[in-house]
Design a protein around this motif. Structure first.
Motif, short mmCIF file in Angstrom:
data_model
loop_
_atom_site.label_atom_id
_atom_site.label_comp_id
_atom_site.label_asym_id
_atom_site.label_seq_id
_atom_site.Cartn_x
_atom_site.Cartn_y
_atom_site.Cartn_z
N GLY A 123 34.57 50.09 37.23
CA GLY A 123 33.59 49.12 37.69
C GLY A 123 32.57 48.81 36.59
O GLY A 123 32.17 47.66 36.40
N ILE A 124 32.16 49.85 35.87
CA ILE A 124 31.23 49.68 34.76
C ILE A 124 31.88 48.90 33.62
O ILE A 124 31.31 47.96 33.07
CB ILE A 124 30.75 51.05 34.24
N VAL A 125 33.11 49.28 33.29
CA VAL A 125 33.85 48.61 32.21
C VAL A 125 34.08 47.14 32.54
O VAL A 125 33.91 46.25 31.70
CB VAL A 125 35.20 49.31 31.95
N LEU A 126 34.47 46.87 33.78
CA LEU A 126 34.73 45.49 34.20
C LEU A 126 33.48 44.63 34.11
O LEU A 126 33.51 43.50 33.60
CB LEU A 126 35.28 45.47 35.62
N ASN A 127 32.36 45.15 34.62
CA ASN A 127 31.11 44.39 34.57
C ASN A 127 30.70 44.08 33.13
O ASN A 127 30.30 42.96 32.81
CB ASN A 127 29.99 45.15 35.27
N PHE A 128 30.81 45.08 32.26
CA PHE A 128 30.42 44.89 30.86
C PHE A 128 31.28 43.83 30.18
O PHE A 128 30.77 42.92 29.52
CB PHE A 128 30.52 46.21 30.10
N THR A 129 32.59 43.94 30.33
CA THR A 129 33.49 43.00 29.67
C THR A 129 33.37 41.60 30.25
O THR A 129 33.49 40.60 29.54
CB THR A 129 34.95 43.47 29.76
N MET A 130 33.10 41.51 31.57
CA MET A 130 32.95 40.21 32.20
C MET A 130 31.70 39.50 31.70
O MET A 130 31.74 38.32 31.31
CB MET A 130 32.89 40.36 33.72
N PHE A 131 30.56 40.22 31.67
CA PHE A 131 29.32 39.61 31.18
C PHE A 131 29.44 39.26 29.69
O PHE A 131 28.98 38.20 29.26
CB PHE A 131 28.13 40.56 31.40
N LEU A 132 30.07 40.15 28.91
CA LEU A 132 30.22 39.91 27.48
C LEU A 132 31.08 38.67 27.22
O LEU A 132 30.73 37.81 26.40
CB LEU A 132 30.85 41.13 26.80
N CYS A 133 32.19 38.56 27.94
CA CYS A 133 33.09 37.42 27.77
C CYS A 133 32.40 36.12 28.15
O CYS A 133 32.56 35.09 27.48
CB CYS A 133 34.36 37.62 28.61
N THR A 134 31.61 36.14 29.22
CA THR A 134 30.93 34.93 29.69
C THR A 134 29.85 34.49 28.71
O THR A 134 29.68 33.30 28.46
CB THR A 134 30.31 35.16 31.07
N ILE A 135 29.13 35.45 28.12
CA ILE A 135 28.06 35.12 27.17
C ILE A 135 28.65 34.65 25.84
O ILE A 135 28.22 33.63 25.29
CB ILE A 135 27.15 36.34 26.94
N VAL A 136 29.66 35.37 25.33
CA VAL A 136 30.24 35.04 24.03
C VAL A 136 31.05 33.75 24.10
O VAL A 136 31.02 32.92 23.18
CB VAL A 136 31.13 36.20 23.52
N ASN A 137 31.79 33.57 25.18
CA ASN A 137 32.65 32.39 25.32
C ASN A 137 32.02 31.38 26.28
O ASN A 137 31.15 30.62 25.90
CB ASN A 137 34.04 32.81 25.79
N SER A 138 32.45 31.39 27.54
CA SER A 138 31.88 30.51 28.56
C SER A 138 32.35 30.97 29.92
O SER A 138 33.29 31.79 30.03
CB SER A 138 32.31 29.06 28.33
N ALA A 139 31.75 30.42 30.98
CA ALA A 139 32.15 30.78 32.34
C ALA A 139 33.59 30.33 32.61
O ALA A 139 34.37 31.05 33.24
CB ALA A 139 31.20 30.12 33.35
N LEU A 140 33.94 29.15 32.12
CA LEU A 140 35.30 28.64 32.35
C LEU A 140 36.34 29.48 31.62
O LEU A 140 37.41 29.78 32.16
CB LEU A 140 35.38 27.18 31.90
N THR A 141 36.02 29.91 30.39
CA THR A 141 36.94 30.77 29.64
C THR A 141 37.16 32.09 30.37
O THR A 141 38.30 32.59 30.44
CB THR A 141 36.39 31.04 28.23
N THR A 142 36.09 32.66 30.93
CA THR A 142 36.22 33.92 31.68
C THR A 142 37.16 33.77 32.86
O THR A 142 37.99 34.64 33.12
CB THR A 142 34.83 34.39 32.17
#
Length: 323
Positions: A238-257
């Motif tokens: 759950g911790i890993v998923l939240n971190f990678t999800m937020f990181l992907c959204t910030i670095v890329n975009s919501a649509l990319t996530t």
């Protein structure tokens, strides 16, 4: 010193964040399904995941392992909608997993990219490129074809999954906006999200009638080593998923996530048929999966062409010094 500095996003970070989120997201579906098959209290499971996330980040910050600002009331108020939509998304997703098999759950969740695209348009981001729009529509069309092959229709499960799509769309758009405007890191977003989630989830545990049976059942199940290991794995992931999800959204975009979620669903769907799904492979499922995958690949190519055609941002020495 050169009078100009070319500011570019690190491609490796973008790729790493996307791949990490895809793997974590795929694993989390199966882990949550495994837990819920033995422990049906989904709200309590989500509460434990957020509690573990909050304590771990707080401990890591105090010990100096991570760089994160202290809790700020103004920021917490601003991020409250993000937390609200996030927990609503996960709550409805967990509820849908009780009645929907994994392949169909993933198929329904793949409608999120289309919802994010529409939300982005109405929030003022403008009309996306034609290829991006068509690829997302093609992906959604594949979802519909795949879903037509599901004869074990569960109205409650489908309703919960579609409601989850709505809330996931809202929080991804808000996360992208918060990361860009407020300069918050993925760890800080995780901490605020976990902290703000706890009272909300505690209320839901009581309101849905999970308490006090959830406590008795948890202690009863805890004597089983296999269940305890799966539960601990669920908290960690759950911790890993939240971190990678937020990181992907910030670095890329919501649509990319959301598109990464679509692509990882290919592996999840295949494994779901074999491991936990309990469904028969039908021609419509395979056809929809192929169309869906093609849409995801098409989107990746369209985004690459879009990024390639964008002029590089140039900033002066003076601007770089202020940064």
């Amino acid at each position: 010193m050169d009078p100009v500095i070319v500011a570019e996003t690190v491609p490796y970070l973008s790729l790493f964040s996307a791949i990490s989120y895809g793997i974590a997201s795929m694993a989390m579906v199966f882990i949550n399904k495994a837990v819920l098959m033995q422990y049906s209290h989904s709200m309590t499971l989500l509460f434990l995941q957020q509690l573990a996330t909050t304590f771990l980040i707080h401990f890591a910050r105090v010990m100096g392992y991570v760089k994160a600002k202290e809790l700020n009331l103004a920021t917490a108020k601003k991020l409250f909608p993000v937390s609200l939509f996030y927990n609503a998304n996960v709550a409805f997703a967990l509820a849908s997993l009780k009645g929907v098999n994994i392949p169909m759950y993933i198929a329904l969740k793949r409608l999120t990219p289309l919802a994010v695209l529409v939300a982005g348009f109405f929030s003022g981001k403008g009309k996306p490129p034609t290829q991006v729009s068509l690829s997302v529509l093609f992906t959604a069309f594949g979802v519909i074809i795949a879903a037509l092959g599901d004869f074990s229709f569960d109205l409650f499960g489908y309703t919960m999954a579609l409601t989850s799509v709505f809330f996931q769309t809202m929080y991804l758009v808000l996360v992208e906006k918060s990361g860009a405007e407020d300069g918050l890191s993925s760890v800080e977003l995780m901490f605020y999200n976990g902290f703000l989630s706890l009272p909300f989830l505690l209320f839901l545990i009581i309101a849905t009638g999970e308490f006090p049976n959830c406590v008795y059942l948890l202690f009863d199940k805890a004597i089983s080593f296999s269940f305890l290991m799966v539960l601990i794995l669920s908290l960690v992931m759950g911790i890993v998923l939240n971190f990678t999800m937020f990181l992907c959204t910030i670095v890329n975009s919501a649509l990319t996530t959301t598109i990464v979620g679509v692509l990882k669903g290919v592996g999840s769907t295949t494994l779901g048929f074999i491991l936990l799904g309990g469904v028969q492979v039908r021609a419509l499922n395979v056809t929809g999966l192929v169309i869906n995958t093609a849409g995801g690949v098409w989107y990746s190519y369209a985004k690459y062409q879009q990024k390639k055609s964008k002029p590089k941002k140039v900033i002066t020495d003076e601007e770089a010094h202020h940064k």
